[in-house]
Write a protein that holds these residues in place. Structure first.
Motif, short mmCIF file in Angstrom:
data_model
loop_
_atom_site.label_atom_id
_atom_site.label_comp_id
_atom_site.label_asym_id
_atom_site.label_seq_id
_atom_site.Cartn_x
_atom_site.Cartn_y
_atom_site.Cartn_z
N PRO A 1 -4.64 -2.42 9.47
CA PRO A 1 -3.43 -2.96 10.07
C PRO A 1 -2.41 -1.83 10.26
O PRO A 1 -2.03 -1.17 9.29
CB PRO A 1 -2.92 -3.97 9.02
CG PRO A 1 -3.49 -3.52 7.72
CD PRO A 1 -4.77 -2.80 8.04
N THR A 2 -2.00 -1.60 11.49
CA THR A 2 -1.36 -0.33 11.80
C THR A 2 0.07 -0.49 12.31
O THR A 2 0.36 -1.39 13.11
CB THR A 2 -2.21 0.42 12.85
OG1 THR A 2 -3.51 0.62 12.28
CG2 THR A 2 -1.62 1.76 13.18
N GLY A 3 0.95 0.39 11.83
CA GLY A 3 2.33 0.42 12.28
C GLY A 3 2.67 1.83 12.76
O GLY A 3 2.64 2.15 13.94
N ASN A 4 2.91 2.71 11.78
CA ASN A 4 3.28 4.08 12.10
C ASN A 4 2.07 5.00 12.26
O ASN A 4 2.20 6.20 12.42
CB ASN A 4 4.18 4.61 10.99
CG ASN A 4 5.32 5.41 11.54
OD1 ASN A 4 5.36 5.70 12.74
ND2 ASN A 4 6.24 5.80 10.70
N PHE A 5 0.87 4.44 12.15
CA PHE A 5 -0.39 5.16 12.34
C PHE A 5 -0.71 6.13 11.19
O PHE A 5 -1.58 6.98 11.31
CB PHE A 5 -0.41 5.91 13.68
CG PHE A 5 -1.79 6.03 14.29
CD1 PHE A 5 -2.36 4.96 14.95
CD2 PHE A 5 -2.52 7.20 14.17
CE1 PHE A 5 -3.64 5.06 15.51
CE2 PHE A 5 -3.80 7.31 14.72
CZ PHE A 5 -4.35 6.24 15.39
N GLY A 6 -0.06 5.97 10.04
CA GLY A 6 -0.35 6.87 8.92
C GLY A 6 -1.64 6.48 8.21
O GLY A 6 -2.51 7.33 7.96
N ASP A 7 -1.77 5.21 7.91
CA ASP A 7 -2.91 4.73 7.16
C ASP A 7 -4.22 5.01 7.91
O ASP A 7 -5.15 5.62 7.38
CB ASP A 7 -2.70 3.22 6.93
CG ASP A 7 -3.57 2.66 5.82
OD1 ASP A 7 -4.37 3.42 5.25
OD2 ASP A 7 -3.44 1.46 5.53
N SER B 1 5.99 -5.18 8.69
CA SER B 1 5.77 -3.74 8.51
C SER B 1 4.99 -3.12 9.67
O SER B 1 4.79 -1.91 9.72
CB SER B 1 5.03 -3.47 7.20
OG SER B 1 5.80 -3.97 6.12
N MET B 2 4.52 -3.98 10.58
CA MET B 2 3.83 -3.47 11.76
C MET B 2 4.66 -3.69 13.02
O MET B 2 4.16 -3.48 14.13
CB MET B 2 2.47 -4.17 11.91
CG MET B 2 1.58 -3.95 10.71
SD MET B 2 0.30 -5.21 10.61
CE MET B 2 -0.75 -4.68 11.96
N THR C 1 -3.26 -4.33 2.86
CA THR C 1 -2.10 -3.48 2.60
C THR C 1 -0.98 -4.13 1.78
O THR C 1 -0.04 -3.43 1.40
CB THR C 1 -1.50 -2.98 3.93
OG1 THR C 1 -1.35 -4.09 4.80
CG2 THR C 1 -2.40 -1.94 4.57
N ALA C 2 -1.03 -5.42 1.54
CA ALA C 2 0.03 -6.02 0.71
C ALA C 2 -0.49 -7.24 -0.02
O ALA C 2 -1.44 -7.90 0.43
CB ALA C 2 1.24 -6.41 1.57
N HIS D 1 -0.33 -9.01 6.96
CA HIS D 1 -0.77 -7.75 7.57
C HIS D 1 -2.28 -7.61 7.49
O HIS D 1 -2.95 -7.24 8.46
CB HIS D 1 -0.09 -6.57 6.88
CG HIS D 1 1.40 -6.64 6.91
ND1 HIS D 1 2.10 -7.49 6.09
CD2 HIS D 1 2.32 -6.02 7.68
CE1 HIS D 1 3.39 -7.38 6.34
NE2 HIS D 1 3.55 -6.50 7.30
N ASP E 1 9.38 -2.49 2.83
CA ASP E 1 8.42 -1.99 1.84
C ASP E 1 8.66 -0.55 1.40
O ASP E 1 8.49 -0.21 0.23
CB ASP E 1 7.00 -2.12 2.38
CG ASP E 1 6.56 -3.57 2.49
OD1 ASP E 1 7.16 -4.42 1.80
OD2 ASP E 1 5.61 -3.85 3.25
N PHE F 1 0.81 -1.22 0.00
CA PHE F 1 0.00 0.00 0.00
C PHE F 1 0.84 1.27 0.00
O PHE F 1 0.34 2.34 -0.33
CB PHE F 1 -0.98 -0.02 1.18
CG PHE F 1 -0.58 0.82 2.36
CD1 PHE F 1 0.32 0.35 3.29
CD2 PHE F 1 -1.12 2.09 2.53
CE1 PHE F 1 0.69 1.13 4.37
CE2 PHE F 1 -0.76 2.86 3.62
CZ PHE F 1 0.15 2.38 4.54
N LYS F 2 2.12 1.17 0.30
CA LYS F 2 2.98 2.35 0.28
C LYS F 2 2.99 3.01 -1.10
O LYS F 2 3.26 4.19 -1.23
CB LYS F 2 4.42 1.99 0.68
CG LYS F 2 4.55 1.27 2.02
CD LYS F 2 4.81 2.22 3.15
CE LYS F 2 5.11 1.58 4.49
NZ LYS F 2 4.21 0.55 4.98
C1 PLP Z 1 3.59 0.23 6.19
C2 PLP Z 1 2.66 -0.93 6.23
C3 PLP Z 1 1.65 -1.03 7.21
C4 PLP Z 1 1.48 -0.02 8.33
O1 PLP Z 1 0.99 1.23 7.87
P1 PLP Z 1 1.14 2.53 8.78
O2 PLP Z 1 0.70 3.67 7.93
O3 PLP Z 1 2.61 2.61 9.13
O4 PLP Z 1 0.30 2.33 9.99
C5 PLP Z 1 0.79 -2.13 7.16
N1 PLP Z 1 0.94 -3.09 6.21
C6 PLP Z 1 1.90 -3.02 5.27
C7 PLP Z 1 2.01 -4.13 4.28
C8 PLP Z 1 2.80 -1.95 5.24
O5 PLP Z 1 3.76 -1.91 4.30
#
Ligand code: PLP
Length: 495
Positions: A266-272, A321-322, A426-427, A400, A146, A112-113
């Motif tokens: 699905p959240t990592g950096n909280f951007g999405d 990525s999370m 997201t992927a 993810h 990613d 999704f990036k």
């Molecule tokens: C970056 C990423 C996330 C997390 O997204 P954030 O915006 O960082 O919360 C989730 N899934 C995949 C596959 C990613 O590459």
């Protein structure tokens, strides 16, 4: 529309300045001073548009200093048929009567990036021109997977830019590594770093904050910039797909205009998920946002208790990525929930820096509860989700996405909420072949790109063309460097 820093509201900049600078000098993140509302009748209008037109419409509401003609050109180039394997760009796929998957991985790197990093180069190069900047832009990226590839694809052969990506030599998957080292383009470079992701990231940060190097590069006509997810130019394109998905659900007859929907992210950096929150604030009928974490569940605890505490074990999971302990974009949410209170926001961030922990006020906690729910899934649960969706629906999802679907199921069991829900996917499952193969009961027999063929024959689901194409590719970039050598490498690259 003006933008302000989350740590100092009196610092006003234009959208082009916010995008060029990335981060405010006070360490805060740029946010719109006032969020625009979707005009009356907007959803009806947007429903009649394709994805690229929707992107122009939504982004224009935030970008006063860009013209519609510019944004039309950018979206045509960013989301065109060369990069995306479907004209829908971000299609919604129905699983059952109340569950849909918003597939954000139809772009060139299958994650999704791409949704943001295909757009950022155009927003950024236009921003420098608008700001009267004559230097060319060099993007430096430290990546754990990613982001590096998506940034390379986005910036490859974009005029007036160069991009250099550093990845930890033993810290990315074989497929991710080959994706990066086989990158084409005349303005790109990729380098392995002997060390882990932290080593790479810390060194890149040091390069950014080295005034002598900046001065030297500036004299030879180069401005250093980053493509990380705190840049407003990365967040903005992500708001579009929430609104687009809502339009598609009306068109498919799954909801009526005005119905509330849930999004599970699905959240990592909280951007999405933050982009989903902004879409809601603009007037999109979102009922709840469900924040999904893997075993690194710092955000689940935060949303459930109001305490953010990064002092905890870090786990390596099958959804890498999370795997994150500090979610930088959360700062933007705190700023908004506090009623744009910059000193309160700055206070939390200072506590986080000093102690690794902060607790939000009752006021913010109650605003958070009004919108957000959270749940987490460990690796075993994640694999079980992949297996079940594949068996029952012949739908193959990546790790993810499976964390999010598992979290949605937990949320439903806990609340009985039957609202139509969208899982943000997201992927492509083909980015994480080994884990997905194991999840559907296979034992991976290969390593590297051969796994793609293996997963294809085990699942019967066709792999995306850009990943399949990796099978015949060889690495273009094979150097690996010690941390101390990176600065010299950047110098040489910009000679
Ligand atoms: C970056 C990423 C996330 C997390 O997204 P954030 O915006 O960082 O919360 C989730 N899934 C995949 C596959 C990613 O590459």
């Amino acid at each position: 529309m003006r933008y302000v820093s989350t740590r100092n509201k009196s610092e006003h900049v234009s959208s082009a300045q916010a995008i060029e600078r990335g981060l405010s000098v006070d360490g805060g993140l740029f946010v719109p001073e006032v969020l625009p509302r979707l005009p009356k009748g907007a959803i009806g209008e947007l429903r009649g548009m394709n994805y690229r037109q929707r992107a122009v419409y939504v982004m224009k509401l935030f970008l006063e200093d860009y013209t519609v003609a510019e944004l039309t050109d950018f979206t045509n180039r960013a989301y065109g048929p060369e990069g995306f394997d479907t004209p829908k760009v971000a299609p919604v796929r129905k699983l059952d009567h109340r569950t849909h998957f918003l597939e954000l991985w139809h772009g060139p790197t299958c994650a999704f990036k791409d949704m943001a990093l295909q757009m950022l180069p155009y927003l950024l190069t236009a921003a420098t021109a608008k700001n009267g900047e004559t230097r060319k832009v060099c993007i430096l990226v430290a990546t754990s997977g990613d982001t590096g590839k998506a940034a390379l694809e986005g910036f490859a052969d974009v005029e007036g830019t160069k991009i250099m990506v550093f990845y930890p030599r033993d810290g990315v998957s074989d497929i991710q590594k080959l994706q990066m080292t086989s990158q084409e383009g005349s303005n790109v470079a990729v380098c392995a770093v002997n060390g882990n992701f932290d080593d790479a990231q810390t060194t890149v940060k040091e390069i950014f904050s080295d005034p002598e190097l900046r001065e030297e590069l500036s004299k030879s006509g180069w401005l250093l910039s980053s493509a990380n997810s705190i840049n407003w130019g990365r967040l903005l394109p992500q708001i579009v797909y929430y609104i687009s998905a809502y339009c598609d659900l009306i068109s498919s007859g799954d909801i009526s205009e005005g119905d509330g929907v849930n999004f599970c992210v699905p959240t990592g950096n909280f951007g999405d998920i933050l982009a989903g929150y902004y879409a809601m604030k603009m007037g999109l009928p979102v009922k709840r946002l469900i924040c999904a974490s893997n075993k690194n569940d710092v955000l689940t605890s935060f949303i459930n208790t109001g305490v953010y505490d990064r002092n905890r074990d870090f786990y390596t999971t099958i959804s890498p990525s999370m795997d994150i302990l500090v979610s930088s974009n959360l700062e933007r949410l705190l700023f908004d929930l506090s009623g744009s209170d910059d000193s309160e926001t700055a206070g939390y961030m200072e506590k986080l820096r000093q102690t690794g922990r902060y607790e939000i006020s009752d006021k913010i906690k109650s605003a958070l509860d009004d919108v957000f729910s959270a749940a987490s899934c460990d690796d075993e649960e994640t694999k079980a989700v992949i297996m079940r969706a594949f068996k029952e629906h012949e739908y193959l999802m990546d790790t993810h996405t499976a964390v999010a679907y598992g979290a949605l199921e937990k949320y439903r069991r806990a609340t009985g909420d039957e609202t139509v829900s969208v899982v943000v996917s997201t992927a492509s499952p083909y980015k994480f072949c080994a884990a997905v193969l194991e999840a559907i009961g296979e034992t991976p027999a290969h390593t590297g790109p051969e796994l793609i063929a293996e997963l294809e024959s085990a699942s019967g689901v066709p792999a995306p063309a850009p990943l399949k194409a990796l099978m015949g590719k060889t690495a273009r970039f094979t150097r690996s460097l010690d941390k101390t050598e990176l600065k010299g490498e950047v110098r040489d690259f910009l000679k």
